[in-house]
Design an enzyme around this catalytic site. Structure first.
Site, mmCIF file in Angstrom:
data_model
loop_
_atom_site.group_PDB
_atom_site.id
_atom_site.type_symbol
_atom_site.label_atom_id
_atom_site.label_comp_id
_atom_site.label_asym_id
_atom_site.label_seq_id
_atom_site.Cartn_x
_atom_site.Cartn_y
_atom_site.Cartn_z
ATOM 1 N N CYS A 1 -57.244 -12.618 -41.157
ATOM 2 C CA CYS A 1 -56.660 -12.275 -39.805
ATOM 3 C C CYS A 1 -55.604 -11.272 -40.075
ATOM 4 O O CYS A 1 -55.414 -10.636 -38.973
ATOM 5 C CB CYS A 1 -56.149 -13.419 -39.148
ATOM 6 S SG CYS A 1 -57.292 -14.850 -38.783
ATOM 7 N N ASP B 1 -65.109 -22.205 -40.210
ATOM 8 C CA ASP B 1 -66.050 -21.362 -39.403
ATOM 9 C C ASP B 1 -67.475 -22.000 -39.606
ATOM 10 O O ASP B 1 -68.282 -21.529 -38.734
ATOM 11 C CB ASP B 1 -65.966 -20.041 -40.120
ATOM 12 C CG ASP B 1 -64.398 -19.715 -39.514
ATOM 13 O OD1 ASP B 1 -63.522 -20.026 -38.981
ATOM 14 O OD2 ASP B 1 -64.427 -18.340 -39.925
ATOM 15 N N ASN C 1 -57.347 -24.420 -41.931
ATOM 16 C CA ASN C 1 -56.180 -25.043 -42.398
ATOM 17 C C ASN C 1 -55.979 -26.437 -42.352
ATOM 18 O O ASN C 1 -56.021 -27.177 -43.321
ATOM 19 C CB ASN C 1 -54.926 -24.289 -42.740
ATOM 20 C CG ASN C 1 -54.917 -23.091 -43.631
ATOM 21 O OD1 ASN C 1 -54.626 -23.259 -44.687
ATOM 22 N ND2 ASN C 1 -55.255 -21.880 -43.145
ATOM 23 N N TYR D 1 -33.778 -24.744 -21.698
ATOM 24 C CA TYR D 1 -33.437 -23.648 -20.886
ATOM 25 C C TYR D 1 -31.988 -23.047 -21.550
ATOM 26 O O TYR D 1 -30.983 -23.649 -21.893
ATOM 27 C CB TYR D 1 -32.990 -24.106 -19.451
ATOM 28 C CG TYR D 1 -32.288 -23.164 -18.558
ATOM 29 C CD1 TYR D 1 -32.696 -22.069 -18.657
ATOM 30 C CD2 TYR D 1 -30.938 -23.609 -18.178
ATOM 31 C CE1 TYR D 1 -31.975 -20.917 -17.811
ATOM 32 C CE2 TYR D 1 -30.279 -22.643 -17.503
ATOM 33 C CZ TYR D 1 -30.656 -21.256 -17.340
ATOM 34 O OH TYR D 1 -29.796 -20.543 -16.665
#
Length: 578
Positions: free
Chosen positions: A45, A295, A317, A440
Protein backbone atom coordinates in the site's frame (compact mmCIF):
# COMPACT_ATOMS: atom_id res chain seq x y z
CA UNK A 1 6.62 -37.21 18.09
CA UNK A 2 7.87 -35.76 14.80
CA UNK A 3 8.32 -32.00 14.59
CA UNK A 4 5.26 -30.31 13.03
CA UNK A 5 5.94 -28.44 9.80
CA UNK A 6 3.89 -25.48 8.58
CA UNK A 7 4.43 -24.38 4.99
CA UNK A 8 3.14 -20.97 3.96
CA UNK A 9 2.71 -20.04 0.29
CA UNK A 10 3.08 -16.27 0.01
CA UNK A 11 5.33 -13.99 2.05
CA UNK A 12 3.99 -10.45 1.65
CA UNK A 13 1.40 -9.65 4.35
CA UNK A 14 -0.57 -12.57 5.77
CA UNK A 15 2.24 -15.10 5.38
CA UNK A 16 4.81 -13.36 7.61
CA UNK A 17 2.17 -12.52 10.23
CA UNK A 18 0.99 -16.12 10.45
CA UNK A 19 4.56 -17.45 10.49
CA UNK A 20 5.68 -15.21 13.33
CA UNK A 21 2.55 -15.88 15.37
CA UNK A 22 3.08 -19.63 15.08
CA UNK A 23 6.73 -19.42 16.12
CA UNK A 24 5.89 -17.25 19.13
CA UNK A 25 3.30 -19.73 20.36
CA UNK A 26 5.04 -22.91 19.21
CA UNK A 27 8.79 -22.36 18.84
CA UNK A 28 9.16 -26.12 18.33
CA UNK A 29 7.28 -25.95 14.98
CA UNK A 30 9.21 -25.88 11.71
CA UNK A 31 7.79 -22.93 9.73
CA UNK A 32 8.71 -22.37 6.10
CA UNK A 33 7.58 -19.50 3.84
CA UNK A 34 7.66 -19.87 0.07
CA UNK A 35 7.40 -16.95 -2.37
CA UNK A 36 8.05 -16.66 -6.09
CA UNK A 37 9.39 -13.10 -5.77
CA UNK A 38 12.70 -11.86 -4.40
CA UNK A 39 10.92 -9.16 -2.39
CA UNK A 40 9.04 -10.33 0.68
CA UNK A 41 7.13 -8.83 3.61
CA UNK A 42 6.66 -5.37 2.14
CA UNK A 43 3.98 -2.71 2.43
CA UNK A 44 2.39 -2.78 -1.00
CA UNK A 45 0.00 0.00 0.00
CA UNK A 46 3.03 2.27 0.24
CA UNK A 47 3.91 1.96 -3.46
CA UNK A 48 2.23 5.23 -4.52
CA UNK A 49 4.17 7.07 -1.80
CA UNK A 50 7.43 5.58 -3.03
CA UNK A 51 6.62 6.64 -6.59
CA UNK A 52 5.72 10.15 -5.38
CA UNK A 53 8.97 10.50 -3.43
CA UNK A 54 7.30 10.71 -0.01
CA UNK A 55 9.08 7.41 0.70
CA UNK A 56 12.58 7.92 -0.61
CA UNK A 57 13.89 4.38 -0.78
CA UNK A 58 12.28 1.10 -1.79
CA UNK A 59 13.84 -0.65 1.18
CA UNK A 60 11.69 1.47 3.52
CA UNK A 61 8.66 -0.52 2.38
CA UNK A 62 10.43 -3.70 3.51
CA UNK A 63 11.69 -2.39 6.85
CA UNK A 64 10.43 -2.96 10.36
CA UNK A 65 9.46 -0.05 12.62
CA UNK A 66 12.92 -0.37 14.15
CA UNK A 67 14.56 -0.16 10.70
CA UNK A 68 15.53 -3.78 10.21
CA UNK A 69 15.20 -4.99 6.62
CA UNK A 70 12.77 -7.92 6.37
CA UNK A 71 14.98 -10.26 4.35
CA UNK A 72 15.06 -14.08 4.44
CA UNK A 73 18.06 -13.80 6.75
CA UNK A 74 16.11 -11.53 9.11
CA UNK A 75 13.22 -13.99 9.35
CA UNK A 76 15.55 -16.94 9.95
CA UNK A 77 17.71 -15.25 12.59
CA UNK A 78 15.15 -13.04 14.35
CA UNK A 79 11.99 -15.10 13.95
CA UNK A 80 13.14 -18.67 13.42
CA UNK A 81 11.28 -18.88 10.11
CA UNK A 82 12.86 -20.34 6.97
CA UNK A 83 12.16 -18.49 3.72
CA UNK A 84 12.47 -19.78 0.16
CA UNK A 85 12.36 -16.89 -2.32
CA UNK A 86 12.21 -17.15 -6.13
CA UNK A 87 10.34 -20.39 -5.55
CA UNK A 88 6.92 -20.98 -7.07
CA UNK A 89 4.34 -23.36 -5.65
CA UNK A 90 3.19 -25.44 -8.61
CA UNK A 91 0.72 -27.90 -7.08
CA UNK A 92 -0.62 -29.37 -3.85
CA UNK A 93 -0.81 -33.13 -3.33
CA UNK A 94 -3.36 -33.19 -0.55
CA UNK A 95 -3.35 -36.99 -0.17
CA UNK A 96 0.39 -37.08 0.51
CA UNK A 97 0.41 -33.60 2.14
CA UNK A 98 3.17 -32.46 -0.17
CA UNK A 99 3.72 -29.16 -1.98
CA UNK A 100 5.42 -29.32 -5.38
CA UNK A 101 7.82 -26.40 -5.90
CA UNK A 102 9.81 -24.93 -8.78
CA UNK A 103 13.04 -23.02 -8.17
CA UNK A 104 12.75 -20.21 -10.72
CA UNK A 105 16.45 -19.49 -11.02
CA UNK A 106 17.36 -23.09 -11.89
CA UNK A 107 13.93 -24.35 -13.11
CA UNK A 108 14.39 -27.43 -10.95
CA UNK A 109 11.48 -29.03 -9.12
CA UNK A 110 11.31 -30.39 -5.60
CA UNK A 111 8.75 -31.46 -3.03
CA UNK A 112 8.15 -30.09 0.44
CA UNK A 113 5.99 -31.99 2.91
CA UNK A 114 3.70 -30.24 5.35
CA UNK A 115 1.54 -30.95 8.36
CA UNK A 116 -0.30 -27.65 7.92
CA UNK A 117 -0.42 -25.55 4.77
CA UNK A 118 -1.29 -21.85 4.62
CA UNK A 119 -2.31 -20.26 1.33
CA UNK A 120 -1.50 -16.55 1.18
CA UNK A 121 -1.44 -16.34 -2.60
CA UNK A 122 -2.91 -12.84 -2.77
CA UNK A 123 -4.68 -11.40 -5.76
CA UNK A 124 -4.03 -10.91 -9.45
CA UNK A 125 -4.68 -7.66 -11.34
CA UNK A 126 -7.66 -7.47 -13.64
CA UNK A 127 -6.81 -6.96 -17.28
CA UNK A 128 -8.65 -4.91 -19.86
CA UNK A 129 -9.59 -6.67 -23.11
CA UNK A 130 -7.97 -3.98 -25.26
CA UNK A 131 -4.95 -4.12 -27.57
CA UNK A 132 -1.69 -2.41 -26.70
CA UNK A 133 -1.44 -3.14 -23.00
CA UNK A 134 1.67 -5.26 -23.56
CA UNK A 135 3.71 -2.17 -24.45
CA UNK A 136 6.79 -1.69 -22.18
CA UNK A 137 5.53 1.74 -21.13
CA UNK A 138 2.24 0.29 -19.84
CA UNK A 139 2.37 -0.78 -16.18
CA UNK A 140 0.21 -2.30 -13.50
CA UNK A 141 0.92 -1.33 -9.93
CA UNK A 142 0.97 -4.82 -8.49
CA UNK A 143 4.45 -5.24 -6.99
CA UNK A 144 7.73 -3.52 -6.15
CA UNK A 145 9.16 -4.26 -9.59
CA UNK A 146 6.44 -2.10 -11.17
CA UNK A 147 7.04 0.61 -8.59
CA UNK A 148 10.80 0.70 -9.23
CA UNK A 149 10.35 0.78 -13.02
CA UNK A 150 7.80 3.61 -12.90
CA UNK A 151 9.91 5.72 -10.55
CA UNK A 152 13.02 5.17 -12.66
CA UNK A 153 11.21 6.52 -15.73
CA UNK A 154 9.98 9.53 -13.80
CA UNK A 155 13.38 10.25 -12.25
CA UNK A 156 15.05 10.16 -15.67
CA UNK A 157 12.63 12.79 -16.98
CA UNK A 158 11.25 10.34 -19.52
CA UNK A 159 7.61 11.11 -18.68
CA UNK A 160 5.84 14.32 -19.54
CA UNK A 161 2.31 12.93 -19.85
CA UNK A 162 0.67 10.03 -18.07
CA UNK A 163 -2.69 8.33 -18.47
CA UNK A 164 -4.06 6.29 -15.59
CA UNK A 165 -6.84 3.86 -16.45
CA UNK A 166 -9.05 3.25 -13.45
CA UNK A 167 -10.18 5.88 -10.92
CA UNK A 168 -10.34 3.64 -7.85
CA UNK A 169 -8.09 4.10 -4.83
CA UNK A 170 -4.87 3.05 -6.58
CA UNK A 171 -5.68 5.14 -9.64
CA UNK A 172 -6.32 8.26 -7.57
CA UNK A 173 -3.19 7.68 -5.47
CA UNK A 174 -1.05 7.18 -8.57
CA UNK A 175 -2.51 10.31 -10.17
CA UNK A 176 -1.24 12.27 -7.20
CA UNK A 177 2.08 10.40 -7.16
CA UNK A 178 3.05 11.12 -10.76
CA UNK A 179 1.65 14.65 -11.04
CA UNK A 180 2.41 16.29 -7.70
CA UNK A 181 6.09 15.50 -7.22
CA UNK A 182 7.14 15.05 -10.83
CA UNK A 183 4.99 17.66 -12.56
CA UNK A 184 3.63 15.16 -15.06
CA UNK A 185 0.54 16.13 -17.05
CA UNK A 186 -1.89 13.47 -15.85
CA UNK A 187 -5.25 12.14 -17.04
CA UNK A 188 -7.49 9.79 -15.07
CA UNK A 189 -9.96 7.67 -17.06
CA UNK A 190 -12.74 5.40 -15.80
CA UNK A 191 -15.75 3.68 -17.34
CA UNK A 192 -17.81 4.44 -14.21
CA UNK A 193 -19.85 7.60 -13.71
CA UNK A 194 -17.53 8.99 -11.02
CA UNK A 195 -14.21 8.45 -9.27
CA UNK A 196 -13.92 5.87 -6.49
CA UNK A 197 -16.91 3.91 -7.81
CA UNK A 198 -18.29 1.28 -5.47
CA UNK A 199 -16.95 3.19 -2.47
CA UNK A 200 -18.48 6.66 -2.74
CA UNK A 201 -21.84 7.93 -3.89
CA UNK A 202 -21.89 10.61 -6.52
CA UNK A 203 -21.87 13.80 -4.39
CA UNK A 204 -18.79 12.95 -2.24
CA UNK A 205 -17.16 11.50 -5.36
CA UNK A 206 -17.73 14.75 -7.23
CA UNK A 207 -16.01 16.58 -4.38
CA UNK A 208 -12.97 14.34 -4.87
CA UNK A 209 -13.10 14.80 -8.64
CA UNK A 210 -13.30 18.56 -8.26
CA UNK A 211 -10.22 18.49 -6.01
CA UNK A 212 -8.30 16.33 -8.49
CA UNK A 213 -9.02 18.82 -11.24
CA UNK A 214 -8.06 21.76 -9.03
CA UNK A 215 -4.69 20.04 -8.62
CA UNK A 216 -4.23 19.70 -12.37
CA UNK A 217 -5.44 16.14 -13.01
CA UNK A 218 -7.84 15.81 -15.94
CA UNK A 219 -10.70 13.45 -15.00
CA UNK A 220 -12.65 11.62 -17.70
CA UNK A 221 -15.44 9.42 -16.36
CA UNK A 222 -17.97 7.38 -18.33
CA UNK A 223 -15.30 6.70 -20.94
CA UNK A 224 -14.26 3.30 -22.24
CA UNK A 225 -10.65 2.66 -23.26
CA UNK A 226 -10.59 1.07 -26.71
CA UNK A 227 -6.85 0.61 -27.35
CA UNK A 228 -3.35 1.82 -26.57
CA UNK A 229 -1.53 2.80 -29.75
CA UNK A 230 2.29 2.94 -29.96
CA UNK A 231 3.62 6.19 -31.36
CA UNK A 232 6.94 7.18 -32.82
CA UNK A 233 10.35 5.90 -31.84
CA UNK A 234 10.46 8.17 -28.77
CA UNK A 235 8.14 5.73 -27.00
CA UNK A 236 5.07 7.92 -26.90
CA UNK A 237 1.62 6.31 -26.77
CA UNK A 238 -1.96 7.24 -27.54
CA UNK A 239 -4.75 6.00 -25.30
CA UNK A 240 -7.91 5.91 -27.40
CA UNK A 241 -11.24 6.00 -25.60
CA UNK A 242 -14.74 6.04 -27.06
CA UNK A 243 -14.65 9.85 -26.78
CA UNK A 244 -11.09 11.10 -27.32
CA UNK A 245 -7.39 10.38 -27.89
CA UNK A 246 -5.00 10.99 -25.00
CA UNK A 247 -1.24 11.29 -25.57
CA UNK A 248 1.02 9.62 -23.01
CA UNK A 249 4.59 8.66 -22.25
CA UNK A 250 3.42 6.40 -19.43
CA UNK A 251 0.21 4.40 -18.97
CA UNK A 252 -0.80 2.82 -15.68
CA UNK A 253 -3.72 0.41 -15.44
CA UNK A 254 -5.47 0.19 -12.08
CA UNK A 255 -8.74 -1.59 -12.80
CA UNK A 256 -9.00 -3.73 -9.70
CA UNK A 257 -7.89 -7.19 -8.65
CA UNK A 258 -9.42 -10.62 -8.15
CA UNK A 259 -8.56 -13.45 -5.73
CA UNK A 260 -5.71 -15.72 -6.75
CA UNK A 261 -7.27 -19.09 -6.00
CA UNK A 262 -5.62 -21.08 -8.80
CA UNK A 263 -3.47 -23.30 -6.60
CA UNK A 264 -6.42 -24.12 -4.35
CA UNK A 265 -8.81 -24.76 -7.22
CA UNK A 266 -6.41 -27.10 -8.99
CA UNK A 267 -5.96 -29.00 -5.71
CA UNK A 268 -9.71 -29.58 -5.50
CA UNK A 269 -10.41 -27.10 -2.72
CA UNK A 270 -13.68 -25.19 -2.77
CA UNK A 271 -13.54 -21.76 -4.39
CA UNK A 272 -16.21 -19.12 -5.00
CA UNK A 273 -17.46 -18.19 -8.48
CA UNK A 274 -15.08 -15.21 -8.38
CA UNK A 275 -12.15 -17.50 -7.58
CA UNK A 276 -11.80 -16.81 -3.88
CA UNK A 277 -10.79 -19.71 -1.66
CA UNK A 278 -13.70 -20.77 0.57
CA UNK A 279 -12.87 -20.71 4.30
CA UNK A 280 -14.77 -21.09 7.57
CA UNK A 281 -14.62 -18.72 10.57
CA UNK A 282 -11.32 -20.28 11.64
CA UNK A 283 -10.00 -19.58 8.12
CA UNK A 284 -9.74 -23.27 7.31
CA UNK A 285 -10.39 -24.31 3.74
CA UNK A 286 -12.45 -27.34 2.74
CA UNK A 287 -9.35 -29.33 3.74
CA UNK A 288 -8.93 -28.89 7.53
CA UNK A 289 -5.14 -29.11 7.23
CA UNK A 290 -5.04 -26.14 4.84
CA UNK A 291 -5.76 -22.54 5.85
CA UNK A 292 -6.13 -19.45 3.66
CA UNK A 293 -6.51 -15.71 4.16
CA UNK A 294 -5.76 -12.27 2.80
CA UNK A 295 -6.48 -11.26 -0.76
CA UNK A 296 -6.99 -14.84 -2.00
CA UNK A 297 -10.24 -15.32 -0.06
CA UNK A 298 -13.61 -13.58 0.11
CA UNK A 299 -15.07 -12.54 3.46
CA UNK A 300 -18.55 -12.17 4.87
CA UNK A 301 -20.00 -8.66 4.70
CA UNK A 302 -21.65 -7.72 8.00
CA UNK A 303 -24.35 -5.67 6.29
CA UNK A 304 -25.38 -7.89 3.38
CA UNK A 305 -24.48 -11.30 4.80
CA UNK A 306 -22.81 -12.08 1.46
CA UNK A 307 -19.24 -12.83 0.49
CA UNK A 308 -17.20 -10.00 -1.00
CA UNK A 309 -13.57 -9.49 -2.00
CA UNK A 310 -11.82 -6.90 0.16
CA UNK A 311 -8.06 -6.73 -0.53
CA UNK A 312 -6.53 -4.84 2.38
CA UNK A 313 -3.15 -5.23 4.04
CA UNK A 314 -4.66 -4.59 7.48
CA UNK A 315 -7.21 -7.35 6.95
CA UNK A 316 -4.49 -9.77 5.84
CA UNK A 317 -2.44 -9.07 8.97
CA UNK A 318 -5.39 -9.65 11.28
CA UNK A 319 -6.26 -12.87 9.50
CA UNK A 320 -2.63 -14.00 9.62
CA UNK A 321 -2.68 -13.77 13.39
CA UNK A 322 -5.92 -15.79 13.55
CA UNK A 323 -4.46 -18.51 11.35
CA UNK A 324 -1.28 -18.61 13.44
CA UNK A 325 -3.28 -18.92 16.64
CA UNK A 326 -5.38 -21.79 15.29
CA UNK A 327 -2.45 -23.76 13.87
CA UNK A 328 -0.64 -23.37 17.19
CA UNK A 329 -3.56 -25.02 18.98
CA UNK A 330 -5.70 -22.05 19.96
CA UNK A 331 -9.15 -21.02 18.83
CA UNK A 332 -9.66 -17.74 17.02
CA UNK A 333 -12.31 -16.70 14.52
CA UNK A 334 -12.80 -14.07 11.84
CA UNK A 335 -16.40 -12.92 11.74
CA UNK A 336 -16.37 -10.65 8.69
CA UNK A 337 -15.94 -7.05 7.61
CA UNK A 338 -17.84 -3.89 6.76
CA UNK A 339 -15.21 -2.87 4.22
CA UNK A 340 -13.71 0.11 6.07
CA UNK A 341 -11.63 2.15 3.65
CA UNK A 342 -9.45 5.27 3.57
CA UNK A 343 -7.37 6.98 0.91
CA UNK A 344 -5.49 10.25 0.59
CA UNK A 345 -6.03 12.24 -2.62
CA UNK A 346 -3.74 15.29 -2.60
CA UNK A 347 -5.04 17.46 0.27
CA UNK A 348 -8.23 15.48 0.79
CA UNK A 349 -8.83 12.42 2.91
CA UNK A 350 -11.59 10.07 1.80
CA UNK A 351 -12.98 7.33 4.03
CA UNK A 352 -15.94 4.98 4.05
CA UNK A 353 -17.39 1.87 5.67
CA UNK A 354 -20.41 -0.28 4.94
CA UNK A 355 -22.63 0.24 1.89
CA UNK A 356 -23.00 3.25 -0.34
CA UNK A 357 -26.53 4.49 -0.98
CA UNK A 358 -26.49 2.95 -4.45
CA UNK A 359 -25.23 -0.40 -3.14
CA UNK A 360 -27.80 -0.42 -0.34
CA UNK A 361 -30.63 0.11 -2.82
CA UNK A 362 -29.31 -2.66 -5.08
CA UNK A 363 -29.24 -5.00 -2.05
CA UNK A 364 -32.94 -4.42 -1.50
CA UNK A 365 -32.80 -2.04 1.46
CA UNK A 366 -35.23 0.87 1.65
CA UNK A 367 -32.27 3.20 1.90
CA UNK A 368 -32.27 6.82 3.04
CA UNK A 369 -29.27 9.13 2.95
CA UNK A 370 -28.38 11.97 5.33
CA UNK A 371 -25.70 14.47 4.34
CA UNK A 372 -24.03 16.75 6.89
CA UNK A 373 -21.27 19.33 6.46
CA UNK A 374 -19.93 20.66 9.75
CA UNK A 375 -16.72 21.75 11.41
CA UNK A 376 -14.63 18.79 12.53
CA UNK A 377 -13.84 20.46 15.86
CA UNK A 378 -15.14 23.47 17.79
CA UNK A 379 -16.08 26.14 15.25
CA UNK A 380 -13.99 28.72 17.11
CA UNK A 381 -10.82 26.61 17.19
CA UNK A 382 -8.20 27.86 14.66
CA UNK A 383 -7.56 24.54 12.87
CA UNK A 384 -11.21 23.61 12.34
CA UNK A 385 -12.26 22.71 8.83
CA UNK A 386 -15.45 21.56 7.22
CA UNK A 387 -16.00 17.81 7.08
CA UNK A 388 -18.53 16.16 4.79
CA UNK A 389 -20.24 12.98 6.03
CA UNK A 390 -22.96 10.98 4.32
CA UNK A 391 -24.89 8.32 6.24
CA UNK A 392 -26.97 5.51 4.71
CA UNK A 393 -29.75 4.00 6.86
CA UNK A 394 -32.62 1.58 6.36
CA UNK A 395 -35.98 3.32 6.62
CA UNK A 396 -37.88 0.40 8.13
CA UNK A 397 -35.42 -0.80 10.77
CA UNK A 398 -33.47 2.48 11.25
CA UNK A 399 -30.33 0.36 10.99
CA UNK A 400 -27.05 1.98 9.95
CA UNK A 401 -25.95 0.66 6.55
CA UNK A 402 -22.95 2.78 5.62
CA UNK A 403 -21.00 5.98 6.07
CA UNK A 404 -18.62 7.91 3.84
CA UNK A 405 -16.81 11.19 4.14
CA UNK A 406 -14.41 13.74 2.70
CA UNK A 407 -12.22 16.15 4.66
CA UNK A 408 -8.92 17.98 4.59
CA UNK A 409 -8.16 16.92 8.18
CA UNK A 410 -7.60 13.25 7.46
CA UNK A 411 -7.00 11.98 10.99
CA UNK A 412 -10.24 13.58 12.13
CA UNK A 413 -12.20 11.97 9.30
CA UNK A 414 -10.72 8.48 9.67
CA UNK A 415 -11.31 8.64 13.43
CA UNK A 416 -15.01 9.34 12.82
CA UNK A 417 -15.37 6.52 10.31
CA UNK A 418 -13.58 4.08 12.62
CA UNK A 419 -15.94 5.04 15.45
CA UNK A 420 -18.93 4.02 13.33
CA UNK A 421 -17.47 0.69 12.13
CA UNK A 422 -18.47 -1.27 15.30
CA UNK A 423 -21.99 0.14 15.06
CA UNK A 424 -22.26 -1.08 11.46
CA UNK A 425 -20.96 -4.53 12.38
CA UNK A 426 -23.36 -4.87 15.34
CA UNK A 427 -26.49 -3.63 13.50
CA UNK A 428 -26.52 -0.26 15.25
CA UNK A 429 -29.32 2.25 14.63
CA UNK A 430 -29.51 5.98 14.03
CA UNK A 431 -30.30 6.40 17.72
CA UNK A 432 -27.02 4.67 18.59
CA UNK A 433 -25.19 7.20 16.43
CA UNK A 434 -27.11 10.16 17.82
CA UNK A 435 -26.06 9.15 21.32
CA UNK A 436 -22.54 7.89 20.49
CA UNK A 437 -20.10 9.00 23.17
CA UNK A 438 -17.30 11.05 21.66
CA UNK A 439 -14.37 12.40 23.67
CA UNK A 440 -14.76 16.18 23.66
CA UNK A 441 -12.28 19.02 23.69
CA UNK A 442 -12.37 22.04 21.33
CA UNK A 443 -9.13 21.09 19.52
CA UNK A 444 -10.63 17.69 18.63
CA UNK A 445 -14.42 17.90 18.41
CA UNK A 446 -17.50 20.05 18.82
CA UNK A 447 -19.68 19.72 21.88
CA UNK A 448 -22.24 18.30 19.48
CA UNK A 449 -19.90 16.21 17.38
CA UNK A 450 -20.50 15.87 13.66
CA UNK A 451 -21.28 12.17 14.20
CA UNK A 452 -24.03 13.02 16.64
CA UNK A 453 -25.31 15.69 14.25
CA UNK A 454 -25.32 13.11 11.46
CA UNK A 455 -27.36 10.71 13.56
CA UNK A 456 -29.75 13.51 14.54
CA UNK A 457 -30.21 14.49 10.91
CA UNK A 458 -30.99 10.91 9.91
CA UNK A 459 -33.50 10.66 12.78
CA UNK A 460 -35.23 13.86 11.66
CA UNK A 461 -35.44 12.59 8.07
CA UNK A 462 -36.86 9.22 9.11
CA UNK A 463 -39.37 10.86 11.44
CA UNK A 464 -40.58 13.24 8.73
CA UNK A 465 -39.36 16.44 10.39
CA UNK A 466 -36.66 17.15 7.82
CA UNK A 467 -37.95 16.89 4.25
CA UNK A 468 -34.81 16.93 2.11
CA UNK A 469 -33.52 17.31 -1.40
CA UNK A 470 -30.14 15.94 -2.42
CA UNK A 471 -27.60 18.31 -4.05
CA UNK A 472 -27.80 16.51 -7.40
CA UNK A 473 -31.58 16.86 -7.47
CA UNK A 474 -31.09 20.57 -6.78
CA UNK A 475 -28.60 20.75 -9.63
CA UNK A 476 -31.05 19.08 -11.98
CA UNK A 477 -34.21 21.02 -11.19
CA UNK A 478 -32.75 24.45 -10.37
CA UNK A 479 -29.52 24.73 -12.37
CA UNK A 480 -30.10 22.48 -15.38
CA UNK A 481 -33.84 22.55 -15.98
CA UNK A 482 -34.26 26.03 -14.45
CA UNK A 483 -37.89 25.26 -13.75
CA UNK A 484 -39.98 28.43 -13.34
CA UNK A 485 -41.99 26.60 -10.67
CA UNK A 486 -38.97 26.46 -8.35
CA UNK A 487 -37.47 29.21 -6.19
CA UNK A 488 -34.42 28.91 -3.96
CA UNK A 489 -34.99 30.41 -0.52
CA UNK A 490 -31.56 31.38 0.82
CA UNK A 491 -31.76 31.86 4.60
CA UNK A 492 -28.15 33.02 5.04
CA UNK A 493 -27.09 36.59 5.64
CA UNK A 494 -27.36 39.17 2.83
CA UNK A 495 -23.61 39.37 2.19
CA UNK A 496 -23.30 35.64 1.55
CA UNK A 497 -26.47 35.49 -0.52
CA UNK A 498 -25.78 38.58 -2.65
CA UNK A 499 -23.76 36.91 -5.46
CA UNK A 500 -26.50 34.31 -5.90
CA UNK A 501 -29.27 36.87 -5.95
CA UNK A 502 -27.33 38.80 -8.57
CA UNK A 503 -26.77 35.66 -10.66
CA UNK A 504 -30.27 34.20 -10.51
CA UNK A 505 -32.52 37.21 -9.93
CA UNK A 506 -36.08 36.44 -8.86
CA UNK A 507 -35.31 32.71 -8.77
CA UNK A 508 -33.04 33.22 -5.71
CA UNK A 509 -34.84 34.79 -2.76
CA UNK A 510 -32.83 35.87 0.29
CA UNK A 511 -34.59 36.04 3.65
CA UNK A 512 -32.28 35.39 6.64
CA UNK A 513 -33.64 32.65 8.89
CA UNK A 514 -33.80 34.89 11.94
CA UNK A 515 -36.19 37.26 10.11
CA UNK A 516 -38.23 34.61 8.33
CA UNK A 517 -41.16 34.61 10.77
CA UNK A 518 -41.67 38.32 10.11
CA UNK A 519 -41.52 38.02 6.31
CA UNK A 520 -43.66 35.02 5.48
CA UNK A 521 -45.87 37.23 3.30
CA UNK A 522 -42.89 37.77 0.97
CA UNK A 523 -42.80 34.09 0.02
CA UNK A 524 -44.36 33.01 -3.28
CA UNK A 525 -47.32 30.73 -2.50
CA UNK A 526 -47.39 29.14 -5.95
CA UNK A 527 -43.73 28.04 -6.08
CA UNK A 528 -41.79 25.11 -4.71
CA UNK A 529 -39.26 26.43 -2.20
CA UNK A 530 -35.78 24.92 -2.08
CA UNK A 531 -34.52 26.10 1.29
CA UNK A 532 -30.78 26.71 1.36
CA UNK A 533 -28.15 27.77 3.86
CA UNK A 534 -24.43 27.05 3.93
CA UNK A 535 -24.62 23.54 5.42
CA UNK A 536 -28.25 22.56 5.97
CA UNK A 537 -28.65 23.53 9.64
CA UNK A 538 -30.29 26.96 9.42
CA UNK A 539 -32.30 25.78 6.43
CA UNK A 540 -33.72 22.97 8.59
CA UNK A 541 -34.80 25.52 11.18
CA UNK A 542 -36.37 27.56 8.38
CA UNK A 543 -38.15 24.49 7.04
CA UNK A 544 -39.77 23.86 10.42
CA UNK A 545 -40.91 27.50 10.54
CA UNK A 546 -42.44 27.22 7.08
CA UNK A 547 -44.28 24.03 7.92
CA UNK A 548 -45.57 25.50 11.17
CA UNK A 549 -46.96 28.37 9.11
CA UNK A 550 -48.76 25.88 6.85
CA UNK A 551 -46.33 26.06 3.91
CA UNK A 552 -45.82 22.46 2.84
CA UNK A 553 -44.21 23.17 -0.54
CA UNK A 554 -40.65 23.43 0.82
CA UNK A 555 -37.67 21.09 1.05
CA UNK A 556 -34.28 21.41 2.73
CA UNK A 557 -31.29 21.12 0.38
CA UNK A 558 -28.88 18.73 2.14
CA UNK A 559 -25.37 20.07 2.60
CA UNK A 560 -26.41 23.51 1.39
CA UNK A 561 -24.15 25.82 -0.57
CA UNK A 562 -21.05 24.11 0.83
CA UNK A 563 -22.00 20.79 -0.78
CA UNK A 564 -22.92 22.38 -4.09
CA UNK A 565 -19.67 24.30 -4.30
CA UNK A 566 -17.43 21.46 -3.14
CA UNK A 567 -19.00 19.13 -5.71
CA UNK A 568 -18.36 21.65 -8.49
CA UNK A 569 -22.04 22.15 -9.27
CA UNK A 570 -21.92 25.91 -8.86
CA UNK A 571 -19.12 28.43 -8.48
CA UNK A 572 -19.57 32.19 -8.15
CA UNK A 573 -16.31 34.09 -7.95
CA UNK A 574 -17.85 36.83 -5.83
CA UNK A 575 -19.07 34.36 -3.22
CA UNK A 576 -16.69 34.34 -0.27
CA UNK A 577 -18.79 32.15 2.01
CA UNK A 578 -17.04 29.05 3.33
Amino acid sequence: MARQRVVIVGAVALGPKAACRIKRLRPDFDVVMVDQDQYISYGGCGIPYYVSGDVSDLSALMSTSFHMLRTPEFFEKAKGVRVMTRTRAEAIDRRRKVLRLRRLETQTEEELSYDYLVLATGSVPNTLPVPGLDHPRVFRVSNLHDAAAIKEMLAKGAVGRAVIIGAGAIGCEMAEAVSDMWGVETCLVDIASHVLPGVLDSVPARMVSEHLQERGVAVYTEETVREVIPGSEDGSLTVRTDKRDLDADLVITAVGVRPNGRLAREAGLLVTPRGGIVVNERLQTSDPWIYAGGDCIEVMHHITGKLFHFPQGSLANRQGRIIGTNIAGGHATFEGSVGSFAVKVFDLAVAAAGLSFKAACSEGFDAVQALVIQADRAHFYPTQDLMTLALVVDRRTRRLLGIQGVSRNGDALVGRINAVVPLLARHGTVEDLSNLEVAYSPPFASAMDILNALGNTAENILDGHNVTMDPEDFERCFLQEASPEVVCLDVRGPRNAAPFVEAFGDRWLNIPQETLAERLDALPKDKRLLVMCNSGVRSYEALLQLRAAGLENAVNVQGGVAAIKKAGMLSLDKDEDT
